[in-house]
Design a protein around this motif. Structure first.
Motif, PDB file in Angstrom:
ATOM      1  N   UNK A   1      -7.036  -2.261  -5.725  1.00  0.00           N
ATOM      2  CA  UNK A   1      -5.720  -2.876  -5.941  1.00  0.00           C
ATOM      3  C   UNK A   1      -5.202  -3.513  -4.659  1.00  0.00           C
ATOM      4  N   UNK A   2      -5.360  -2.801  -3.562  1.00  0.00           N
ATOM      5  CA  UNK A   2      -4.854  -3.303  -2.282  1.00  0.00           C
ATOM      6  C   UNK A   2      -5.639  -4.541  -1.848  1.00  0.00           C
ATOM      7  N   UNK A   3      -6.940  -4.532  -2.063  1.00  0.00           N
ATOM      8  CA  UNK A   3      -7.757  -5.700  -1.714  1.00  0.00           C
ATOM      9  C   UNK A   3      -7.365  -6.909  -2.558  1.00  0.00           C
ATOM     10  N   UNK A   4      -7.062  -6.684  -3.838  1.00  0.00           N
ATOM     11  CA  UNK A   4      -6.647  -7.790  -4.709  1.00  0.00           C
ATOM     12  C   UNK A   4      -5.311  -8.366  -4.251  1.00  0.00           C
ATOM     13  N   UNK A   5      -4.395  -7.505  -3.829  1.00  0.00           N
ATOM     14  CA  UNK A   5      -3.108  -7.983  -3.305  1.00  0.00           C
ATOM     15  C   UNK A   5      -3.331  -8.803  -2.040  1.00  0.00           C
ATOM     16  N   UNK A   6      -4.211  -8.322  -1.187  1.00  0.00           N
ATOM     17  CA  UNK A   6      -4.499  -9.039   0.055  1.00  0.00           C
ATOM     18  C   UNK A   6      -5.002 -10.452  -0.235  1.00  0.00           C
ATOM     19  N   UNK A   7      -5.864 -10.581  -1.224  1.00  0.00           N
ATOM     20  CA  UNK A   7      -6.384 -11.912  -1.564  1.00  0.00           C
ATOM     21  C   UNK A   7      -5.257 -12.835  -2.018  1.00  0.00           C
ATOM     22  N   UNK A   8      -4.323 -12.308  -2.809  1.00  0.00           N
ATOM     23  CA  UNK A   8      -3.215 -13.144  -3.275  1.00  0.00           C
ATOM     24  C   UNK A   8      -2.291 -13.536  -2.132  1.00  0.00           C
ATOM     25  N   UNK A   9      -2.022 -12.609  -1.226  1.00  0.00           N
ATOM     26  CA  UNK A   9      -1.155 -12.927  -0.088  1.00  0.00           C
ATOM     27  C   UNK A   9      -1.810 -13.965   0.814  1.00  0.00           C
ATOM     28  N   UNK A  10      -3.114 -13.892   0.958  1.00  0.00           N
ATOM     29  CA  UNK A  10      -3.823 -14.849   1.814  1.00  0.00           C
ATOM     30  C   UNK A  10      -3.877 -16.235   1.197  1.00  0.00           C
ATOM     31  N   UNK A  11      -3.753 -16.304  -0.132  1.00  0.00           N
ATOM     32  CA  UNK A  11      -3.737 -17.616  -0.788  1.00  0.00           C
ATOM     33  C   UNK A  11      -2.480 -18.395  -0.434  1.00  0.00           C
TER      34      UNK A  11
ATOM     35  N   UNK B   1       0.827  -1.203   0.000  1.00  0.00           N
ATOM     36  CA  UNK B   1       0.000   0.000   0.000  1.00  0.00           C
ATOM     37  C   UNK B   1       0.865   1.258   0.000  1.00  0.00           C
ATOM     38  N   UNK B   2       1.954   1.230   0.764  1.00  0.00           N
ATOM     39  CA  UNK B   2       2.880   2.365   0.793  1.00  0.00           C
ATOM     40  C   UNK B   2       3.355   2.692  -0.618  1.00  0.00           C
ATOM     41  N   UNK B   3       3.816   1.680  -1.359  1.00  0.00           N
ATOM     42  CA  UNK B   3       4.390   1.932  -2.681  1.00  0.00           C
ATOM     43  C   UNK B   3       3.327   2.302  -3.712  1.00  0.00           C
ATOM     44  N   UNK B   4       2.121   1.784  -3.551  1.00  0.00           N
ATOM     45  CA  UNK B   4       1.037   2.169  -4.451  1.00  0.00           C
ATOM     46  C   UNK B   4       0.708   3.648  -4.276  1.00  0.00           C
TER      47      UNK B   4
ATOM     48  N   UNK C   1      -7.401   2.591  -5.930  1.00  0.00           N
ATOM     49  CA  UNK C   1      -6.330   2.273  -4.983  1.00  0.00           C
ATOM     50  C   UNK C   1      -6.767   1.171  -4.026  1.00  0.00           C
ATOM     51  N   UNK C   2      -7.962   1.316  -3.476  1.00  0.00           N
ATOM     52  CA  UNK C   2      -8.451   0.332  -2.510  1.00  0.00           C
ATOM     53  C   UNK C   2      -8.682  -1.025  -3.166  1.00  0.00           C
TER      54      UNK C   2
END
Length: 339
Positions: free
Chosen positions: A327-337, A279-282, A324-325
């Motif tokens: 994108x961050x939610x999509x990243x969260x889903x991938x990290x949780x996988x 999120x910081x870098x986005x 922005x939100x």
């Protein structure tokens, strides 16, 4: 840059011949890049890229030295060519008061990911896997380079944007694009202020605690990834730094991030990827684009450059918080996988 610098190109070509002892026969300006002037140089036997820097780059000499050393680990790193005096850069005196820092690089005869995007195409799955593997191998390099700059999670671009808002109150437009910029900045000031506030919260988080640091490229965007029959090449190491893996990985979030991340984690195993650092870098990227394009527009009167900068700026101004939100939610889903 979209417009060539205001100096004698024949004089510059003569300077390059003398400095590199290469028989250059032609020099053509390439209207690409955002922070430097780019030329395609051809000799009797080879091709090159000439980069003319507009503004100083922090620790550029050290970054170039390290990029040369990285070729021992990653052969497709594109590093500068030495002058006949053994230097990685040289200074071209365009006139009595103007100097430009110059570097010469091998020309990679291929196609960048950005060029494919302009044709509504993209890297194949195998090509994207190669990029993920290259970034993973870069992050896995453990050689200690004490001179490499380190990400410190300061507030880049925030103070610059705040100064621009102060300056436009007394700025006298000399081009219609200046007025467009001023009107847009004033109209969207509350949203820009909210973006800065969100970013400052992320800065505080990023500066707290101990973070895993690796050697990062810093800008592995589509224009810096070039494919030819020799594989994928990574160019432009001006933003290299010790930083968290997220500094590079954020560029690849979005479509097919699942593919990229799964390959990356097979070659660089880590369980410390942090959603807030993504999120910081986005947020940092959006602020950077608002600042750099706004600042450049206020300093320019060139129609073509102003038009380009205005079109680029409108992708980020006003800030799209919904995007922005998402994108961050999509990243969260991938990290949780977990991949």
């Amino acid at each position: 840059m979209k417009t060539s610098p205001n100096f004698d190109q024949q004089q510059f070509l003569t300077f390059l011949r003398q400095t590199y002892e290469i028989d250059f026969v032609s020099l053509s300006f390439i209207p690409e890049g955002e922070c430097s002037y780019i030329y395609h140089a051809i000799s009797s036997s080879d091709q090159y890229v000439v980069k003319v820097y507009i503004d100083p780059v922090v620790d550029l000499q050290h970054k170039m030295e390290i990029s040369v050393k990285l070729r021992n680990f990653l052969p497709n790193v594109v590093a500068p060519i030495l002058t006949n005096g053994g230097d990685l850069t040289c200074r071209f005196q365009a006139d009595l008061s103007s100097y430009y820092l110059v570097a010469l690089f091998p020309f990679i005869d291929g196609i960048s990911r950005w060029q494919l995007w302009q044709k509504d195409q993209d890297f194949s799955g195998d090509q994207l896997r190669s990029v993920a593997q290259m970034i993973a191998h870069l992050h896995a390099i453990t050689v200690d380079y004490p001179v490499i700059p380190k990400e410190d999670f300061t507030r880049p671009f925030c103070s610059g944007i705040q100064k621009i808002y102060q300056d436009i109150n007394t700025f006298s437009p000399t081009h219609s694009y200046h007025q467009l910029l001023i009107d847009a900045l004033k109209q969207e000031q509350s949203l820009v202020t909210s973006l800065i506030s969100r970013f400052e919260d992320l800065v505080q988080y990023a500066q707290s605690g101990i973070k895993t640091t690796v050697i990062t490229h810093g800008d592995p965007t589509s224009g810096n990834l070039v494919w030819n029959r020799g594989g994928i090449y990574l160019i432009d190491w001006d933003n290299m730094a010790l930083g968290t893996p997220e500094r590079d990985l954020t560029t690849f979030t979005g479509e097919r991030f699942d593919l990229f991340l799964s390959v990356y984690l097979r070659h660089f195993q880590t369980d410390t990827l942090d959603l807030k650092l993504f999120s910081y870098y986005i947020h940092e990227w959006v602020l950077q684009e608002i600042y750099e394009f706004s600042e450049r527009m206020l300093k320019s009167n060139n129609e073509n450059q102003l038009q380009h900068d205005w079109q680029e700026l409108r992708q980020y101004l006003p800030p799209d918080f919904s995007n922005l939100d998402s994108r961050i939610e999509a990243i969260q889903r991938e990290l949780e996988r977990g991949h």
